[in-house]
Structures are given as C-alpha cells and as structure tokens.
Design a protein around this motif. Structure first.
Motif, PDB file in Angstrom:
ATOM      1  N   ILE A 130     -11.033  18.743  -6.688  1.00 37.22           N
ATOM      2  CA  ILE A 130     -11.815  18.290  -7.842  1.00 37.22           C
ATOM      3  C   ILE A 130     -13.193  18.946  -7.794  1.00 37.22           C
ATOM      4  N   TYR A 132     -17.172  19.467  -8.014  1.00 34.59           N
ATOM      5  CA  TYR A 132     -18.249  18.541  -7.665  1.00 34.59           C
ATOM      6  C   TYR A 132     -18.739  17.752  -8.881  1.00 34.59           C
ATOM      7  N   SER A 133     -18.869  18.416  -9.994  1.00 31.99           N
ATOM      8  CA  SER A 133     -19.446  17.779 -11.186  1.00 31.99           C
ATOM      9  C   SER A 133     -18.579  16.663 -11.749  1.00 31.99           C
ATOM     10  N   HIS A 134     -17.310  16.590 -11.342  1.00 32.52           N
ATOM     11  CA  HIS A 134     -16.396  15.582 -11.876  1.00 32.52           C
ATOM     12  C   HIS A 134     -16.368  14.304 -11.037  1.00 32.52           C
ATOM     13  N   THR A 136     -17.516  10.811  -9.575  1.00 35.17           N
ATOM     14  CA  THR A 136     -18.311   9.635  -9.926  1.00 35.17           C
ATOM     15  C   THR A 136     -18.179   8.615  -8.796  1.00 35.17           C
ATOM     16  N   ASN A 139     -14.693   7.214  -8.345  1.00 33.31           N
ATOM     17  CA  ASN A 139     -13.604   8.122  -7.999  1.00 33.31           C
ATOM     18  C   ASN A 139     -12.972   7.710  -6.671  1.00 33.31           C
TER      19      ASN A 139
END
Length: 252
Positions: A130, A132-134, A136, A139
């Motif tokens: 995944i 990094y920006s995705h 949360t 998650n």
C-alpha cells in the motif's frame, strides 16, 4: 561508616553492598533510558521516510513507560552484588552516574532495539504494497504495524533487563533464575502487552491489532539478538581486561 559490631569483616560487607547499590542505580538508568531510543528513532525514521503517521502513539508509549517498565526497573534495584564486585578498584570521586561507559551502553542497547522495531514496522508496511499516502489510523495493516512496534519494545526490554543485570560477567554465570522478581515483572509486562493486542476493549483504546504467533516469534528473535550482542560485548570486555592483566604480570 558506622560499625554496629566488633567484626572488621563488616567493613568489607558494607563496601560490597555499597558498590552493589551504586551499580544497581546504573543498571536502572541503562534499562530505562535505552528503550527511550527505541521509542524515538522509529518516529524520526518515519518522518524522514515520508510516512504520514507515527510508528508508535503517545498512549502506547505511556503504556510502556508506566505498565511494562516500572516493575522490572524496581526489580533491578534489588539485584544481588555481582561475583567480582570486590575485585574492582574504587571508583573516582569525579565518576558520574551518566559516565561515558553508561552512555555508551545505553546507545548500544537502545540502538539495537531501535533497529529491530524499525525493521518490523517498515517490513510490515512495505509487505502490504500500500502506498504511504493511503495509510490512515484505521487501516488494519497500520494497526498491526504499530502493535508490533509496541510489542517489540516490550519484548526486547525483557531481554534487556536480563542483559543489564551484570556489567562484565555473563548473566548465565549468575543464573537466569537468581532474580525471580525480575522474571515475574518482565512476564507481567509481556502479559499486559498481549492483553493490549488481543482484548477488544484495550484494542479500542490503543488502536492495536491481534498479533499472530509468527509475529511474536520474530519479536522474540530480536530480543535474543540483543541479549547475544550484549553477552558478546561482555565477553570481549572480560577478554580485553584479562589480557591486560597478563601483560602486567609479565612485566612484573
């Protein structure tokens, strides 16, 4: 020094216990401050790597400091004198608690712990694929990763407590079971960490996730590595000092 009996052997006993108390204070400090490095370094590493979240949260750090570390640190204060404590020369008046040797040992043990928890965190993050920006806070992979960081610190601190029990002698020589309070305190900390990982109520508070048996095995292997590295350092120190002693004997 006040003698309460007419035996001069009491002087040697008092000196032995006094040296032991001073050493135990240093062991206490090394144990507590080394894991602070393992808490700080992953946060700095995540920041420089561009990861948007922290590898360990403030509430997790609080749980480590108050729940897992206090009892083992107190148990180290009750550590019996080391076998060679009376073979060492008196310490200098100018010798400080945070000496160069103490700071070096803190950095050595803390650095190993920091490398271990950073490795398990970024390995878990990268293995998911995944970006990094995705990530949360909700998650599942992120929750597992921060749980492994917290558990990694707790488990490595258990082995760290065993490692700092002696300054030069091998911990296996004095016996792993010679301080049962330390073992009980370490097991309590690991048990508390397991509760944080598996109990739904605590998972909601700490935003953690249940760890698999393989995860615990990986974390335990890092703890064993830390103990082995410290035992190797002590072995080198004993060998170096014994070599200097033989050199003086030949000169005399």
């Amino acid at each position: 020094m006040v003698l309460l009996d007419d035996s001069f052997a009491s002087i040697a006993t008092a000196v032995r216990l006094g040296r032991s108390v001073y050493q135990n204070i240093r062991k206490f400090l090394i144990y507590l401050f080394s894991h602070n490095i393992a808490e700080l370094v992953p946060i700095l590493a995540a920041t420089f790597a561009g990861f948007p979240l922290v590898p360990i949260t403030a509430v997790q750090i609080l749980a480590i400091d108050l729940g897992s570390d206090v009892l083992p640190a107190l148990a180290l204060g009750a550590e019996p004198p080391e076998p060679d404590v009376m073979d060492r020369p008196p310490r200098s008046r100018r010798d400080r608690l945070f000496s160069a040797a103490v700071m070096g040992r803190i950095l050595f043990l803390g650095g190993i712990q920091a490398l271990g928890v950073c490795a398990v965190f970024f390995w878990h993050i990268h293995a998911s694929g995944i970006p990094y920006s995705h990530f949360t806070e909700d998650n599942a992979v992120y929750r597992e990763a921060i749980t492994m960081v917290q558990a990694g610190i707790v488990v490595s601190q258990f082995f760290n407590a065993l490692a700092v029990r002696t300054d030069r002698q091998s911990v296996f020589r004095i016996g792993l079971l010679s301080n049962p309070w330390l073992l009980a305190a370490g097991c309590f900390g690991i048990g508390l960490m397991a509760a944080i990982s598996y109990l739904p109520a605590l998972r909601a508070v700490f935003n953690t996730a249940p760890l698999a048996a393989a995860d615990w095995a990986v974390l335990a292997s890092f703890g064993v590595l830390l103990l082995a590295a410290e035992e190797s350092r002590k072995w080198w120190l004993r060998r170096h000092r014994s070599g200097k002693g033989r050199g003086r004997a030949r000169c005399e």
